[in-house]
Scaffold this motif. Structure first.
Motif, PDB file in Angstrom:
ATOM      1  N   ALA A  48       0.838  -1.206   0.000  1.00 38.92           N
ATOM      2  CA  ALA A  48       0.000   0.000   0.000  1.00 38.92           C
ATOM      3  C   ALA A  48       0.867   1.248   0.000  1.00 38.92           C
ATOM      4  O   ALA A  48       0.568   2.235  -0.703  1.00 38.92           O
ATOM      5  CB  ALA A  48      -0.935  -0.005   1.213  1.00 38.92           C
ATOM      6  N   TYR A  49       1.940   1.237   0.764  1.00 40.28           N
ATOM      7  CA  TYR A  49       2.869   2.379   0.801  1.00 40.28           C
ATOM      8  C   TYR A  49       3.441   2.641  -0.589  1.00 40.28           C
ATOM      9  O   TYR A  49       3.557   3.800  -1.020  1.00 40.28           O
ATOM     10  CB  TYR A  49       3.988   2.086   1.803  1.00 40.28           C
ATOM     11  CG  TYR A  49       4.999   3.192   1.967  1.00 40.28           C
ATOM     12  CD1 TYR A  49       4.869   4.138   2.979  1.00 40.28           C
ATOM     13  CD2 TYR A  49       6.106   3.278   1.119  1.00 40.28           C
ATOM     14  CE1 TYR A  49       5.797   5.154   3.136  1.00 40.28           C
ATOM     15  CE2 TYR A  49       7.041   4.298   1.265  1.00 40.28           C
ATOM     16  CZ  TYR A  49       6.880   5.221   2.272  1.00 40.28           C
ATOM     17  OH  TYR A  49       7.797   6.233   2.418  1.00 40.28           O
ATOM     18  N   SER A  50       3.798   1.577  -1.304  1.00 36.47           N
ATOM     19  CA  SER A  50       4.371   1.758  -2.642  1.00 36.47           C
ATOM     20  C   SER A  50       3.352   2.364  -3.597  1.00 36.47           C
ATOM     21  O   SER A  50       3.721   3.168  -4.475  1.00 36.47           O
ATOM     22  CB  SER A  50       4.889   0.425  -3.191  1.00 36.47           C
ATOM     23  OG  SER A  50       3.822  -0.460  -3.526  1.00 36.47           O
ATOM     24  N   TYR A  51       2.082   2.016  -3.443  1.00 40.13           N
ATOM     25  CA  TYR A  51       1.044   2.628  -4.272  1.00 40.13           C
ATOM     26  C   TYR A  51       0.895   4.122  -3.950  1.00 40.13           C
ATOM     27  O   TYR A  51       0.627   4.938  -4.840  1.00 40.13           O
ATOM     28  CB  TYR A  51      -0.299   1.938  -4.048  1.00 40.13           C
ATOM     29  CG  TYR A  51      -0.392   0.524  -4.555  1.00 40.13           C
ATOM     30  CD1 TYR A  51      -0.039   0.192  -5.849  1.00 40.13           C
ATOM     31  CD2 TYR A  51      -0.857  -0.500  -3.729  1.00 40.13           C
ATOM     32  CE1 TYR A  51      -0.128  -1.111  -6.313  1.00 40.13           C
ATOM     33  CE2 TYR A  51      -0.961  -1.802  -4.181  1.00 40.13           C
ATOM     34  CZ  TYR A  51      -0.593  -2.109  -5.470  1.00 40.13           C
ATOM     35  OH  TYR A  51      -0.689  -3.387  -5.916  1.00 40.13           O
ATOM     36  N   ILE A  52       1.041   4.463  -2.693  1.00 40.49           N
ATOM     37  CA  ILE A  52       0.974   5.873  -2.302  1.00 40.49           C
ATOM     38  C   ILE A  52       2.138   6.643  -2.930  1.00 40.49           C
ATOM     39  O   ILE A  52       1.955   7.720  -3.518  1.00 40.49           O
ATOM     40  CB  ILE A  52       1.000   6.007  -0.766  1.00 40.49           C
ATOM     41  CG1 ILE A  52      -0.243   5.354  -0.155  1.00 40.49           C
ATOM     42  CG2 ILE A  52       1.086   7.476  -0.341  1.00 40.49           C
ATOM     43  CD1 ILE A  52      -0.173   5.199   1.359  1.00 40.49           C
ATOM     44  N   ALA A  54       3.862   5.938  -5.567  1.00 44.14           N
ATOM     45  CA  ALA A  54       3.713   6.040  -7.016  1.00 44.14           C
ATOM     46  C   ALA A  54       2.821   7.217  -7.395  1.00 44.14           C
ATOM     47  O   ALA A  54       3.104   7.942  -8.358  1.00 44.14           O
ATOM     48  CB  ALA A  54       3.148   4.738  -7.578  1.00 44.14           C
ATOM     49  N   GLN A  55       1.763   7.422  -6.615  1.00 46.74           N
ATOM     50  CA  GLN A  55       0.879   8.563  -6.886  1.00 46.74           C
ATOM     51  C   GLN A  55       1.583   9.889  -6.609  1.00 46.74           C
ATOM     52  O   GLN A  55       1.509  10.827  -7.411  1.00 46.74           O
ATOM     53  CB  GLN A  55      -0.375   8.468  -6.019  1.00 46.74           C
ATOM     54  CG  GLN A  55      -1.271   7.276  -6.317  1.00 46.74           C
ATOM     55  CD  GLN A  55      -2.346   7.135  -5.256  1.00 46.74           C
ATOM     56  OE1 GLN A  55      -3.332   7.867  -5.262  1.00 46.74           O
ATOM     57  NE2 GLN A  55      -2.150   6.206  -4.340  1.00 46.74           N
ATOM     58  N   ALA A  66      -1.486  17.333 -15.955  1.00 47.68           N
ATOM     59  CA  ALA A  66      -0.898  16.109 -16.493  1.00 47.68           C
ATOM     60  C   ALA A  66      -0.714  15.062 -15.397  1.00 47.68           C
ATOM     61  O   ALA A  66      -0.915  13.855 -15.629  1.00 47.68           O
ATOM     62  CB  ALA A  66       0.445  16.433 -17.150  1.00 47.68           C
ATOM     63  N   ALA A  67      -0.346  15.499 -14.187  1.00 43.26           N
ATOM     64  CA  ALA A  67      -0.154  14.554 -13.080  1.00 43.26           C
ATOM     65  C   ALA A  67      -1.459  13.855 -12.726  1.00 43.26           C
ATOM     66  O   ALA A  67      -1.474  12.648 -12.431  1.00 43.26           O
ATOM     67  CB  ALA A  67       0.399  15.282 -11.860  1.00 43.26           C
ATOM     68  N   GLY A 150      -5.690  11.870   0.070  1.00 39.08           N
ATOM     69  CA  GLY A 150      -5.868  11.462  -1.314  1.00 39.08           C
ATOM     70  C   GLY A 150      -5.175  10.141  -1.578  1.00 39.08           C
ATOM     71  O   GLY A 150      -5.810   9.108  -1.769  1.00 39.08           O
ATOM     72  N   ALA A 151      -3.834  10.139  -1.577  1.00 40.68           N
ATOM     73  CA  ALA A 151      -3.107   8.945  -2.001  1.00 40.68           C
ATOM     74  C   ALA A 151      -3.225   7.785  -1.021  1.00 40.68           C
ATOM     75  O   ALA A 151      -3.198   6.620  -1.423  1.00 40.68           O
ATOM     76  CB  ALA A 151      -1.631   9.285  -2.225  1.00 40.68           C
ATOM     77  N   SER A 152      -3.360   8.073   0.287  1.00 39.44           N
ATOM     78  CA  SER A 152      -3.383   6.962   1.254  1.00 39.44           C
ATOM     79  C   SER A 152      -4.608   6.078   1.076  1.00 39.44           C
ATOM     80  O   SER A 152      -4.510   4.839   1.093  1.00 39.44           O
ATOM     81  CB  SER A 152      -3.303   7.489   2.682  1.00 39.44           C
ATOM     82  OG  SER A 152      -4.463   8.198   3.060  1.00 39.44           O
TER      83      SER A 152
END
Length: 334
Positions: A48-52, A54-55, A66-67, A150-152
């Motif tokens: 999950a941390y890696s997905y955060i 990446a965002q 664009a982001a 958002g990302a978490s």
């Protein structure tokens, strides 16, 4: 993102903050248990941390940038990679409180799409265009990284999707990644709720559900990765879907995560769960809303400090494992 997805995003704001004077234990809710059970499915907080990360690496995901587009494409590509059964997108142009015209791209990934028995999990993936809680006025117009806000929630959802695609539940699961949640106004407290959660408001009018397949309940994940985060029973969640709050907080207590889920009422928030409830789906918000320092949101909220340094894998694990246990325990109706 505009041509492929629609995402409407609305920011969560506290209507009434909690202090030790107005937080009260709910005597009918689950309390922490001394004994715990070992779950069959394990939630991977490092994933999950890696997905955060990446965002966050895309930069601030402000609608129309664009982001933001790259993040939406990333979410969809990860759902495909994990083997999600169906992806539905909603694309529209929405009008913000300041008349800005924003491309909205909601993304819905479905597991077991034909199952009548379903649950809904939701989080927003857009980020705040302004760091309006910065003390330095010269910084207030800078966009934020939104690692926590958002990302978490999205990071936890992507890991849940990966795990549940590999270990199919009996029921259907809908993952709703909403857009334009965090573009609302802080002016006029208590009278501006329609300026937030624009993606969820759009989705609520276009859910596509029928009485036969409407989700049993929904769970919103917002700011679930902050340092030392604890998750009180959000006030509106407790009013609209107390049985769901009891289920989630009870599961946390029975599986060793009760310390992360205090059995006390927290703040009352304008967040995506309000509009999901109005769509007829009982919905709760797992969100840090009674921080020990602020008595409301975490200190990094809507500041430039909401970056990867603020992310803590311990609450990610507590929230992700608890939601995974809740969803995987659901059974088909007879």
């Amino acid at each position: 993102m505009q041509s492929l997805f629609h995402i409407l995003v609305a920011a969560a704001i506290i209507l009434c903050s909690c202090s030790s004077n107005n937080s009260a234990s709910d005597n009918n809710a689950a309390t922490a248990q001394a004994s715990t059970t070992d779950p069959k499915l394990k939630f991977n907080a490092d994933s999950a941390y890696s997905y955060i990360k990446a965002q966050v690496d895309f930069g601030p995901r402000v609608p129309g940038t664009a982001a933001h587009k790259k993040c939406a494409e990333y979410i969809m590509s990860e759902l495909v990679r994990h083997g999600i059964d169906t992806i539905v997108t909603q694309n529209a142009i929405v009008t913000a409180f300041n008349s800005d015209q924003l491309p909205m791209n909601n993304i819905i990934g479905k597991i077991n799409p034909h199952a009548k028995d379903r649950v809904l999990i939701a989080a927003h993936y857009d980020t705040r265009p302004w760091a309006d809680n910065e003390d330095d006025d010269s910084l207030k117009n800078n966009p934020i990284d939104g690692a926590n806000d958002g990302a978490s929630g999205v990071g936890v959802m992507l890991e849940l999707a990966r795990t549940l695609c590999d270990n199919r539940p009996e029921i259907g699961v809908d993952f709703l990644f909403v857009d334009v949640e965090d573009y609302g106004t802080n002016e006029g407290w208590g009278s501006n709720e329609e300026s937030w959660c624009l993606g969820t408001q759009y989705w609520a009018e276009h859910t596509g559900y029928t009485p036969d397949n409407k989700p049993r309940y929904g769970i919103v994940l917002d700011m679930v990765g902050g340092t030392n985060a604890r998750f009180h029973r959000e006030y509106y969640s407790n009013q609209a879907a107390k049985n769901v709050v009891d289920k989630v907080w009870g599961t946390a207590a029975n599986t060793g995560y009760g310390a992360f889920f205090p059995n006390e009422i927290g703040g009352a928030l304008i967040d995506d769960h309000l509009f999901i409830n109005r769509a007829g789906i009982p919905c709760i918000d797992i969100v840090e809303c009674n921080n020990t320092l602020t008595r409301s949101f975490p200190p990094t909220w809507h500041t430039l400090r909401d970056n990867m340094a603020s992310i803590d894998t311990r609450p990610l694990k507590a929230v992700g494992q608890t939601v995974l246990n809740v969803v995987s325990s659901e059974k088909k109706s007879k």
